[in-house]
Motif scaffolding. Sequence first.
Motif, PDB file in Angstrom:
ATOM      1  N   GLY A  38       0.814  -1.213   0.000  1.00  4.37           N
ATOM      2  CA  GLY A  38       0.000   0.000   0.000  1.00  4.37           C
ATOM      3  C   GLY A  38       0.844   1.257   0.000  1.00  4.37           C
ATOM      4  N   VAL A  39       1.896   1.264   0.821  1.00  2.38           N
ATOM      5  CA  VAL A  39       2.803   2.424   0.853  1.00  2.38           C
ATOM      6  C   VAL A  39       3.527   2.555  -0.483  1.00  2.38           C
ATOM      7  N   ALA A  40       3.943   1.440  -1.071  1.00  6.15           N
ATOM      8  CA  ALA A  40       4.631   1.487  -2.360  1.00  6.15           C
ATOM      9  C   ALA A  40       3.726   2.064  -3.447  1.00  6.15           C
ATOM     10  N   VAL A  41       2.471   1.641  -3.456  1.00  9.09           N
ATOM     11  CA  VAL A  41       1.524   2.167  -4.452  1.00  9.09           C
ATOM     12  C   VAL A  41       1.322   3.670  -4.243  1.00  9.09           C
ATOM     13  N   THR A  42       1.201   4.083  -2.988  1.00  6.84           N
ATOM     14  CA  THR A  42       1.033   5.511  -2.693  1.00  6.84           C
ATOM     15  C   THR A  42       2.258   6.305  -3.135  1.00  6.84           C
ATOM     16  N   LEU A  43       3.443   5.793  -2.872  1.00  4.29           N
ATOM     17  CA  LEU A  43       4.663   6.496  -3.279  1.00  4.29           C
ATOM     18  C   LEU A  43       4.776   6.589  -4.796  1.00  4.29           C
ATOM     19  N   LEU A  44       4.311   5.571  -5.501  1.00  3.46           N
ATOM     20  CA  LEU A  44       4.298   5.658  -6.969  1.00  3.46           C
ATOM     21  C   LEU A  44       3.369   6.778  -7.444  1.00  3.46           C
ATOM     22  N   ALA A  45       2.231   6.901  -6.787  1.00  2.19           N
ATOM     23  CA  ALA A  45       1.290   7.965  -7.164  1.00  2.19           C
ATOM     24  C   ALA A  45       1.892   9.340  -6.869  1.00  2.19           C
ATOM     25  N   VAL A  46       2.596   9.455  -5.752  1.00  3.59           N
ATOM     26  CA  VAL A  46       3.231  10.730  -5.407  1.00  3.59           C
ATOM     27  C   VAL A  46       4.376  11.024  -6.380  1.00  3.59           C
ATOM     28  N   ALA A  47       5.145   9.999  -6.739  1.00  6.05           N
ATOM     29  CA  ALA A  47       6.260  10.188  -7.673  1.00  6.05           C
ATOM     30  C   ALA A  47       5.772  10.691  -9.025  1.00  6.05           C
ATOM     31  N   PHE A  48       4.553  10.360  -9.378  1.00  2.00           N
ATOM     32  CA  PHE A  48       3.962  10.832 -10.636  1.00  2.00           C
ATOM     33  C   PHE A  48       4.022  12.357 -10.734  1.00  2.00           C
ATOM     34  N   PHE A  49       3.839  13.038  -9.615  1.00  2.22           N
ATOM     35  CA  PHE A  49       3.810  14.501  -9.635  1.00  2.22           C
ATOM     36  C   PHE A  49       5.193  15.117  -9.833  1.00  2.22           C
TER      37      PHE A  49
END
Length: 72
Positions: A38-49
């Motif tokens: 879950g944290v990895a998926v969230t960090l991927l979404a944040v990295a998108f920005f």
Amino acid sequence: MDERLAADFIQQMTRRYGLAASTQIVAVPISAFSPRIGVAVTLLAVAFFFLPQPRPRYHPGEEPSLRDVSDG
């Protein structure tokens, strides 16, 4: 929203930000079962920005002038 922006540009940005927001929403239930994933998926979404964003496209002849840009 700047009315001078081209409709295809607005659709493109809507898809990009909608995908990032959806990814973060999906990460919540994943975190209930596997916090690390879950944290990895969230960090991927944040990295998108951090990715370069596309330059705005305007209707022909309606590009902002330098004065408009400097006014903020």
